[in-house]
Write a protein that holds these residues in place. Structure first.
Motif, PDB file in Angstrom:
ATOM      1  N   GLU A 107       0.832  -1.208   0.000  1.00 19.28           N
ATOM      2  CA  GLU A 107       0.000   0.000   0.000  1.00 19.28           C
ATOM      3  C   GLU A 107       0.866   1.256   0.000  1.00 19.28           C
ATOM      4  OE1 GLU A 107      -3.438   2.322   2.603  1.00 19.28           O
ATOM      5  OE2 GLU A 107      -2.606   0.431   3.350  1.00 19.28           O
ATOM      6  N   VAL A 108       1.933   1.244   0.783  1.00 20.31           N
ATOM      7  CA  VAL A 108       2.840   2.394   0.822  1.00 20.31           C
ATOM      8  C   VAL A 108       3.448   2.633  -0.555  1.00 20.31           C
ATOM      9  CG1 VAL A 108       4.957   3.335   1.816  1.00 20.31           C
ATOM     10  CG2 VAL A 108       3.336   2.090   3.266  1.00 20.31           C
ATOM     11  N   ILE A 109       3.911   1.559  -1.192  1.00 17.99           N
ATOM     12  CA  ILE A 109       4.507   1.685  -2.524  1.00 17.99           C
ATOM     13  C   ILE A 109       3.493   2.232  -3.521  1.00 17.99           C
ATOM     14  CG2 ILE A 109       5.507   0.402  -4.451  1.00 17.99           C
ATOM     15  CD1 ILE A 109       6.644  -1.557  -2.356  1.00 17.99           C
ATOM     16  N   ALA A 110       2.262   1.713  -3.466  1.00 16.37           N
ATOM     17  CA  ALA A 110       1.214   2.174  -4.385  1.00 16.37           C
ATOM     18  C   ALA A 110       0.916   3.651  -4.174  1.00 16.37           C
ATOM     19  CB  ALA A 110      -0.057   1.344  -4.199  1.00 16.37           C
ATOM     20  N   ARG A 111       0.886   4.087  -2.925  1.00 13.66           N
ATOM     21  CA  ARG A 111       0.599   5.494  -2.641  1.00 13.66           C
ATOM     22  C   ARG A 111       1.744   6.403  -3.088  1.00 13.66           C
ATOM     23  NH1 ARG A 111      -3.872   6.489   0.556  1.00 13.66           N
ATOM     24  NH2 ARG A 111      -4.892   4.629   1.379  1.00 13.66           N
ATOM     25  N   ILE A 112       2.977   5.936  -2.923  1.00 19.18           N
ATOM     26  CA  ILE A 112       4.120   6.710  -3.405  1.00 19.18           C
ATOM     27  C   ILE A 112       4.073   6.833  -4.922  1.00 19.18           C
ATOM     28  CG2 ILE A 112       6.625   6.589  -3.768  1.00 19.18           C
ATOM     29  CD1 ILE A 112       5.916   7.783  -1.109  1.00 19.18           C
ATOM     30  N   ARG A 113       3.765   5.744  -5.595  1.00 21.01           N
ATOM     31  CA  ARG A 113       3.652   5.807  -7.060  1.00 21.01           C
ATOM     32  C   ARG A 113       2.591   6.817  -7.476  1.00 21.01           C
ATOM     33  NH1 ARG A 113       3.630  -0.621  -7.402  1.00 21.01           N
ATOM     34  NH2 ARG A 113       5.849  -1.034  -7.710  1.00 21.01           N
ATOM     35  N   ALA A 114       1.463   6.819  -6.777  1.00 20.53           N
ATOM     36  CA  ALA A 114       0.383   7.749  -7.109  1.00 20.53           C
ATOM     37  C   ALA A 114       0.827   9.193  -6.874  1.00 20.53           C
ATOM     38  CB  ALA A 114      -0.859   7.430  -6.278  1.00 20.53           C
ATOM     39  N   LEU A 115       1.547   9.442  -5.776  1.00 20.57           N
ATOM     40  CA  LEU A 115       2.030  10.800  -5.503  1.00 20.57           C
ATOM     41  C   LEU A 115       2.995  11.261  -6.591  1.00 20.57           C
ATOM     42  CD1 LEU A 115       2.721  10.823  -1.632  1.00 20.57           C
ATOM     43  CD2 LEU A 115       0.759  11.749  -2.868  1.00 20.57           C
ATOM     44  N   ARG A 117       3.113  10.216  -9.706  1.00 18.54           N
ATOM     45  CA  ARG A 117       2.370  10.466 -10.952  1.00 18.54           C
ATOM     46  C   ARG A 117       1.652  11.810 -10.887  1.00 18.54           C
ATOM     47  NH1 ARG A 117       0.564   5.096 -10.231  1.00 18.54           N
ATOM     48  NH2 ARG A 117      -1.547   5.846  -9.778  1.00 18.54           N
ATOM     49  N   ARG A 118       0.985  12.054  -9.777  1.00 22.39           N
ATOM     50  CA  ARG A 118       0.226  13.308  -9.666  1.00 22.39           C
ATOM     51  C   ARG A 118       1.146  14.522  -9.710  1.00 22.39           C
ATOM     52  NH1 ARG A 118      -3.041  10.446  -5.810  1.00 22.39           N
ATOM     53  NH2 ARG A 118      -2.067  11.517  -4.045  1.00 22.39           N
ATOM     54  N   SER A 119       2.292  14.436  -9.050  1.00 19.39           N
ATOM     55  CA  SER A 119       3.208  15.581  -9.047  1.00 19.39           C
ATOM     56  C   SER A 119       3.759  15.866 -10.440  1.00 19.39           C
ATOM     57  CB  SER A 119       4.357  15.350  -8.067  1.00 19.39           C
ATOM     58  OG  SER A 119       5.182  14.291  -8.491  1.00 19.39           O
ATOM     59  N   ALA A 120       3.786  14.820 -11.289  1.00 17.43           N
ATOM     60  CA  ALA A 120       4.248  14.978 -12.674  1.00 17.43           C
ATOM     61  C   ALA A 120       3.094  15.265 -13.625  1.00 17.43           C
ATOM     62  CB  ALA A 120       4.995  13.727 -13.124  1.00 17.43           C
ATOM     63  N   GLY A 121       1.870  15.342 -13.088  1.00 19.39           N
ATOM     64  CA  GLY A 121       0.710  15.616 -13.920  1.00 19.39           C
ATOM     65  C   GLY A 121       0.261  14.431 -14.735  1.00 19.39           C
ATOM     66  N   VAL A 122       0.566  13.212 -14.247  1.00 20.65           N
ATOM     67  CA  VAL A 122       0.201  11.988 -14.960  1.00 20.65           C
ATOM     68  C   VAL A 122      -0.912  11.284 -14.200  1.00 20.65           C
ATOM     69  CG1 VAL A 122       1.020   9.757 -15.806  1.00 20.65           C
ATOM     70  CG2 VAL A 122       2.547  11.744 -15.839  1.00 20.65           C
ATOM     71  N   ALA A 123      -1.958  10.880 -14.908  1.00 20.93           N
ATOM     72  CA  ALA A 123      -3.103  10.254 -14.249  1.00 20.93           C
ATOM     73  C   ALA A 123      -3.023   8.734 -14.242  1.00 20.93           C
ATOM     74  CB  ALA A 123      -4.405  10.695 -14.920  1.00 20.93           C
ATOM     75  N   LYS A 124      -2.494   8.148 -15.314  1.00 18.68           N
ATOM     76  CA  LYS A 124      -2.515   6.693 -15.460  1.00 18.68           C
ATOM     77  C   LYS A 124      -1.285   6.039 -14.841  1.00 18.68           C
ATOM     78  CE  LYS A 124      -2.871   6.547 -19.914  1.00 18.68           C
ATOM     79  NZ  LYS A 124      -3.029   5.977 -21.273  1.00 18.68           N
ATOM     80  N   ALA A 125      -1.457   4.773 -14.438  1.00 13.54           N
ATOM     81  CA  ALA A 125      -0.347   4.015 -13.867  1.00 13.54           C
ATOM     82  C   ALA A 125       0.664   3.614 -14.937  1.00 13.54           C
ATOM     83  CB  ALA A 125      -0.864   2.767 -13.154  1.00 13.54           C
ATOM     84  N   GLY A 130       4.810   7.350 -27.323  1.00 15.30           N
ATOM     85  CA  GLY A 130       4.677   6.613 -28.571  1.00 15.30           C
ATOM     86  C   GLY A 130       4.353   5.158 -28.264  1.00 15.30           C
ATOM     87  N   ASP A 131       5.153   4.238 -28.793  1.00 15.19           N
ATOM     88  CA  ASP A 131       4.962   2.810 -28.549  1.00 15.19           C
ATOM     89  C   ASP A 131       5.753   2.302 -27.344  1.00 15.19           C
ATOM     90  OD1 ASP A 131       3.158   2.245 -30.679  1.00 15.19           O
ATOM     91  OD2 ASP A 131       4.830   2.385 -32.088  1.00 15.19           O
ATOM     92  N   LEU A 132       6.396   3.216 -26.639  1.00 14.63           N
ATOM     93  CA  LEU A 132       7.141   2.850 -25.435  1.00 14.63           C
ATOM     94  C   LEU A 132       6.205   2.933 -24.227  1.00 14.63           C
ATOM     95  CD1 LEU A 132       9.989   2.205 -24.250  1.00 14.63           C
ATOM     96  CD2 LEU A 132      10.244   4.667 -23.879  1.00 14.63           C
ATOM     97  N   ARG A 133       6.178   1.887 -23.416  1.00 15.27           N
ATOM     98  CA  ARG A 133       5.317   1.826 -22.240  1.00 15.27           C
ATOM     99  C   ARG A 133       6.139   1.499 -21.002  1.00 15.27           C
ATOM    100  NH1 ARG A 133       2.698   3.230 -25.942  1.00 15.27           N
ATOM    101  NH2 ARG A 133       0.632   2.529 -26.676  1.00 15.27           N
ATOM    102  N   LEU A 134       5.804   2.170 -19.890  1.00 10.69           N
ATOM    103  CA  LEU A 134       6.409   1.861 -18.596  1.00 10.69           C
ATOM    104  C   LEU A 134       5.279   1.735 -17.590  1.00 10.69           C
ATOM    105  CD1 LEU A 134       9.563   3.429 -16.969  1.00 10.69           C
ATOM    106  CD2 LEU A 134       7.482   3.078 -15.633  1.00 10.69           C
ATOM    107  N   ASP A 135       5.104   0.538 -17.059  1.00 15.34           N
ATOM    108  CA  ASP A 135       4.061   0.285 -16.073  1.00 15.34           C
ATOM    109  C   ASP A 135       4.646   0.540 -14.689  1.00 15.34           C
ATOM    110  OD1 ASP A 135       2.106  -0.754 -14.338  1.00 15.34           O
ATOM    111  OD2 ASP A 135       1.472  -2.241 -15.799  1.00 15.34           O
ATOM    112  N   THR A 136       4.189   1.592 -14.024  1.00 14.29           N
ATOM    113  CA  THR A 136       4.744   1.953 -12.714  1.00 14.29           C
ATOM    114  C   THR A 136       4.386   0.936 -11.643  1.00 14.29           C
ATOM    115  OG1 THR A 136       2.811   3.335 -12.179  1.00 14.29           O
ATOM    116  CG2 THR A 136       4.674   4.411 -13.288  1.00 14.29           C
ATOM    117  N   ARG A 137       3.347   0.131 -11.875  1.00 10.44           N
ATOM    118  CA  ARG A 137       2.933  -0.869 -10.884  1.00 10.44           C
ATOM    119  C   ARG A 137       3.846  -2.083 -10.884  1.00 10.44           C
ATOM    120  NH1 ARG A 137      -2.824  -1.018 -13.676  1.00 10.44           N
ATOM    121  NH2 ARG A 137      -1.295  -1.198 -15.357  1.00 10.44           N
ATOM    122  N   THR A 138       4.355  -2.445 -12.038  1.00 10.85           N
ATOM    123  CA  THR A 138       5.159  -3.664 -12.162  1.00 10.85           C
ATOM    124  C   THR A 138       6.610  -3.388 -12.549  1.00 10.85           C
ATOM    125  OG1 THR A 138       4.561  -3.896 -14.495  1.00 10.85           O
ATOM    126  CG2 THR A 138       3.120  -4.965 -12.873  1.00 10.85           C
ATOM    127  N   ALA A 139       6.937  -2.120 -12.809  1.00  8.20           N
ATOM    128  CA  ALA A 139       8.280  -1.741 -13.270  1.00  8.20           C
ATOM    129  C   ALA A 139       8.632  -2.457 -14.576  1.00  8.20           C
ATOM    130  CB  ALA A 139       9.333  -2.015 -12.204  1.00  8.20           C
TER     131      ALA A 139
END
Length: 230
Positions: A107-115, A117-125, A130-139
């Motif tokens: 839960e702590v890790i998930a909340r840090i990831r959300a913080l 993202r929000r500080s960078a103005g990003v809504a999605k995980a 382009g075609d490059l993807r980075l999933d912050t939940r799974t690295a």
């Protein structure tokens, strides 16, 4: 991305630092309020995990001090206190989120990831360029659906650039946000890791802006100033 953990319980601090490191972040630790306040004021962290019940200076006073100094770093409060009034006091003092002990590390890790993202103005995980993807939940990083294998530092570098897409990021800024406090830093090594990334993802996604730094963008030449060079 760089995280500060301000927690006086040594075992819990080590667990938090290890969890942040495993999640792909550079993590520093402070074990009392005085050291934590100083690090938060002098080092460029992307997020801070702050315990309220600290020796020397309590967490609430530290948080108020940071906000009065216009330090906008996202702060997640950790505390054994579960009274709603204390939670409200923390939020009113400038905390961005709140977790009561005991807690699940996920839960702590998930909340840090959300913080972050929000500080960078990003809504999605999942971050996209382009075609490059980075999933912050799974690295997990993929290019056109194919997994890209990165070292820990390569992942930190790409993650920081993905969180700050289309903005020129200097080598100094990258050094400040990729390494722990006690790590021997050398801005010249950033060029080496940029070169490694370019061999693993399309080279023209990371643009060099001469004399300024690097810009991650799907555009071939953002604002007419970025070139492919290292």
């Amino acid at each position: 991305m760089r995280i500060l953990v301000v927690e006086d319980d040594v075992d819990l601090s080590r667990q938090l630092v290890a969890a942040m490191t495993d999640a792909g972040y550079a993590a520093d630790a402070a074990f009392d309020g005085e050291e934590g306040a100083w690090l938060g004021e002098t080092e460029p962290y992307d997020a801070i995990i702050l315990d309220l019940g600290l020796p020397k200076i309590d967490g609430l006073s530290i948080l108020e001090r940071w906000r009065k100094a216009d330090i906008k770093t996202p702060v997640l409060i950790l505390t054994a206190r579960d009274r709603w009034s204390e939670k409200v006091a923390g939020i009113n003092a400038g905390a961005d989120d709140y977790v009561a002990k005991p807690f699940q590390m996920e839960e702590v890790i998930a909340r840090i990831r959300a913080l972050l993202r929000r500080s960078a103005g990003v809504a999605k995980a999942e971050l996209e360029c382009g075609d490059l993807r980075l999933d912050t939940r799974t690295a997990r990083v993929t290019w056109k659906g194919t997994a890209v294998k990165l070292t820990g530092l390569e992942f930190r570098l790409l993650s920081y650039l993905m969180h700050h897409q289309s903005r020129v990021v200097s080598r100094t800024e990258l050094v400040d946000h990729l390494y722990q406090q006690d790590f021997e830093r050398d801005s010249n090594t950033i060029e080496v890791f940029i070169g490694r990334l370019r061999r693993k993802i399309p080279a023209d996604i990371i643009h060099t802006v001469r004399g300024l730094g690097y810009c991650l963008s799907a555009a071939v030449d953002p604002e007419g100033s970025a070139k492919k060079g290292s």
